[in-house]
Design an enzyme around this catalytic site. Structure first.
Site, mmCIF file in Angstrom:
data_model
loop_
_atom_site.group_PDB
_atom_site.id
_atom_site.type_symbol
_atom_site.label_atom_id
_atom_site.label_comp_id
_atom_site.label_asym_id
_atom_site.label_seq_id
_atom_site.Cartn_x
_atom_site.Cartn_y
_atom_site.Cartn_z
ATOM 1 N N ASP A 1 -0.572 -20.260 -21.366
ATOM 2 C CA ASP A 1 -0.897 -21.687 -21.477
ATOM 3 C C ASP A 1 -0.647 -22.352 -20.125
ATOM 4 O O ASP A 1 0.482 -22.348 -19.626
ATOM 5 C CB ASP A 1 -0.016 -22.323 -22.562
ATOM 6 C CG ASP A 1 -0.330 -23.802 -22.752
ATOM 7 O OD1 ASP A 1 -1.509 -24.148 -22.746
ATOM 8 O OD2 ASP A 1 0.614 -24.599 -22.869
ATOM 9 N N THR B 1 -5.998 -27.183 -20.218
ATOM 10 C CA THR B 1 -5.048 -27.351 -19.104
ATOM 11 C C THR B 1 -5.339 -26.369 -17.971
ATOM 12 O O THR B 1 -5.198 -26.706 -16.807
ATOM 13 C CB THR B 1 -3.604 -27.154 -19.590
ATOM 14 O OG1 THR B 1 -3.530 -25.980 -20.380
ATOM 15 C CG2 THR B 1 -3.139 -28.321 -20.409
ATOM 16 N N THR B 2 -5.759 -25.144 -18.334
ATOM 17 C CA THR B 2 -6.080 -24.142 -17.301
ATOM 18 C C THR B 2 -7.380 -24.519 -16.595
ATOM 19 O O THR B 2 -7.459 -24.478 -15.368
ATOM 20 C CB THR B 2 -6.201 -22.746 -17.942
ATOM 21 O OG1 THR B 2 -5.045 -22.505 -18.734
ATOM 22 C CG2 THR B 2 -6.320 -21.673 -16.888
ATOM 23 N N ASP C 1 -2.288 -26.384 -29.397
ATOM 24 C CA ASP C 1 -3.648 -26.516 -28.853
ATOM 25 C C ASP C 1 -4.668 -26.600 -29.981
ATOM 26 O O ASP C 1 -5.581 -27.428 -29.957
ATOM 27 C CB ASP C 1 -3.976 -25.315 -27.947
ATOM 28 C CG ASP C 1 -3.287 -25.426 -26.592
ATOM 29 O OD1 ASP C 1 -2.583 -26.438 -26.378
ATOM 30 O OD2 ASP C 1 -3.448 -24.521 -25.756
#
Length: 550
Positions: free
Chosen positions: A64, A97-98, A396
């Site tokens: 994550d 987020t990545t 998520d």
């Protein structure tokens, strides 16, 4: 160089200033690229895990993006800004987020050649701003499709494509069902407005032991508490529940209270007063005939005695957040004073109250609620590491389900939307002024980093795959993307890989805005002073040790 006077002044030639600005911008770009490179392997279904060690010796294993960047310590201010955007993305939409870090790094890298060719940063920024506006309008008007939120299988498909890149993907159906059930439970509709507060009303409880398959969403609330007295009832069907925010104890006087006792009966009278006070509190509670009392404060031994005689089970020192969840689940009202208790404050919506021992600890369940607007997600797993990662993945999934419920629009996943938006930007670039066109096109090409990274992470031939994908989009296959498992081209509509529009929009906005912000910085000046310096500002040259004067 400083002027030889009593109060030194920082004197810079025009030439030095320009070089310094360029140097800092390139340094910022390199810092952004370095952060993006750390995270790049964590994108897609074949994402690698990172093992992080915190200063206390604890270990976190995750893919994550936000969790990784939270643990990383960096010195460079630009790198800190990059880490901040992952946090923003996580708080805003909970996913992507990545992607946002990888895209922001690529946007910065795309600007580097222009800076070397003496293009002014303002020109690049203007192009990026325009490109961002066009990206958002293309996403909303050309690429996205509406979704019927009542069609559970379709919604499940979207959540599954977002959870498929996580460690929990081996238990995909379970994770998707948990996320959908939890979001549906906490969904509140008032005056045509929808409110889904996952943070407060969908609590994840992790209990080591058992297997992940035993995880489930409870139709009510679970708290890590036992009844205060061993003889109180531990299993009650259709309980009447009272929630208190006050202690059932005698209020002692302040520390300066003086009591003068003249005869031995005075002490007895004081003890009687205490007893009468506690008895009055309990009588006010017993008057509304509850079966269970939850309080956020303490319960004295005497109060326990009176409640036990009335056949009432009591749970003390419950967290405020848990009390609010129980209130939502069973329809009770949290009361601050016992003398204000009324019949309508009693919660009757719960079907079962029971205390169960799991592992070494006792847990209190308030379940089988008729209309629970709060829930607890019970996670079981082999170890704490597995549970922590499962919780991060589940958060998520919950956010994705929430985003779809609030804004039911989808875009194709697997890099298809990036290729489609990139191609549309190239078409629009023909109408852009010649000075800004190259930077505008560079912003469009930077979007291709997402399918490129997906191809890299699953071991495909990157150049061949991207060329084939471009050809597909040129011939009108706007929904074609990359299968992250095999690296082959696939129609994302057939594969059923979708992403929420809200997540994609936020990724583009955050990434481009951050790139613009970092490009506008032309100097870093430290607020700290060197020993021996009086008033002079300290210039931070990234290439030299911190606090170096020029």
């Amino acid at each position: 160089m400083f002027a030889p006077s009593a109060a030194p002044i920082l004197v810079l030639s025009q030439n030095t200033k320009r070089d310094s600005g360029k140097k800092v911008q390139v340094e910022n770009i390199n810092a952004g690229k370095a952060i993006a490179d750390v995270i790049r392997t964590c994108l897609g279904p074949q994402a690698m895990l990172k093992m992080l060690m915190d200063p206390m010796g604890g270990i976190v294993m995750t893919n994550d993006g936000n969790a990784i960047l939270r643990e990383i310590t960096v010195q460079h201010p630009a790198a800190k800004s990059m880490i901040e955007i992952a946090r923003t993305q996580d708080e805003e939409v909970g996913d992507g987020t990545t992607s946002v870090i990888v895209l922001a790094g690529e946007m910065l890298a795309a600007a580097e050649p222009f800076l070397k060719q003496q293009v002014h940063p303002t020109v690049i920024i203007r192009s990026y701003r325009r490109a961002l506006e066009d990206m958002v309008s293309i996403l909303q008007n050309q690429v996205s499709i509406p979704l019927d939120v009542n069609d559970r299988s379709k919604v499940a498909q979207v959540v599954a494509s977002c959870v498929g890149t996580k460690l929990i993907s081996r238990h995909l159906d379970l994770a998707v069902n948990i996320a959908l059930d939890a979001v549906k439970t906490v969904l509140l509709e008032e005056n045509g407005r929808r409110e889904i507060d996952i943070k407060r009303y969908a609590k994840v409880e992790k209990i080591p032991g058992g297997t992940l398959e035993e995880s489930k969403v409870l139709t009510g609330v679970m708290v890590n508490k036992d009844v205060t007295h061993p003889k109180m009832r531990r299993y009650i069907e259709n309980p009447r529940i009272v929630l208190l925010d006050c202690s059932l104890e005698y209020k002692k006087g302040e520390s300066m209270t003086n009591v003068e006792m003249l005869k031995e009966s005075d002490l007895t009278r004081m003890l009687e007063l205490e007893e009468e006070f506690v008895q009055k509190l309990c009588a006010e509670i017993i008057a509304v005939k509850p079966d269970v009392v939850f309080t956020e404060k303490g319960i004295s031994d005497l109060a326990q005695h009176y409640l036990l005689k009335a056949g009432i089970s009591a749970v003390r020192r419950v967290r405020k957040t848990d009390n609010n969840r129980i209130a939502r689940a069973c329809g009770a009202t949290v009361v601050n004073r016992t003398d204000e208790l009324k019949e309508e404050d009693v919660g009757t919506g719960a079907g079962l109250f029971k205390i169960t021992k799991m592992g070494d600890e006792y847990f209190c369940f308030v379940t089988e609620c008729k209309d629970p607007k709060a829930c607890t997600i019970l996670l079981r797993g082999a170890s704490k590491d597995v549970l922590n990662e499962a919780e991060r993945n589940l958060q998520d999934a919950l956010h994705v389900a929430r985003n779809i419920m609030l804004e039911p629009k989808l875009v194709p996943g697997g890099g298809a939307v990036e290729m489609a938006v990139s191609r549309a930007l190239m078409e629009k670039a023909k109408n852009v002024d010649r000075v800004e066109r190259r930077a505008y096109e560079a912003a469009g090409l930077a979007l291709e980093i997402i399918p490129r990274t997906l191809a890299q992470n699953c071991g495909a031939n990157v150049i061949r795959t991207l060329t084939a994908l471009r050809a597909k989009h040129a011939s009108g296959g706007t929904t074609w993307g990359l299968n992250g498992e095999t690296g082959e081209l696939q129609d994302m509509v057939e594969a059923g890989i979708w992403e929420p529009l809200a997540v994609k929009q936020q990724v583009y906005k955050t990434a481009v805005e951050t790139a613009i912000l970092l490009l506008r910085i032309d100097d870093i000046v430290s607020g700290s002073k060197k020993k021996g310096d009086k008033d002079e500002p300290v210039r931070n040259e990234p290439a030299e040790p911190q606090g170096q004067n020029e």
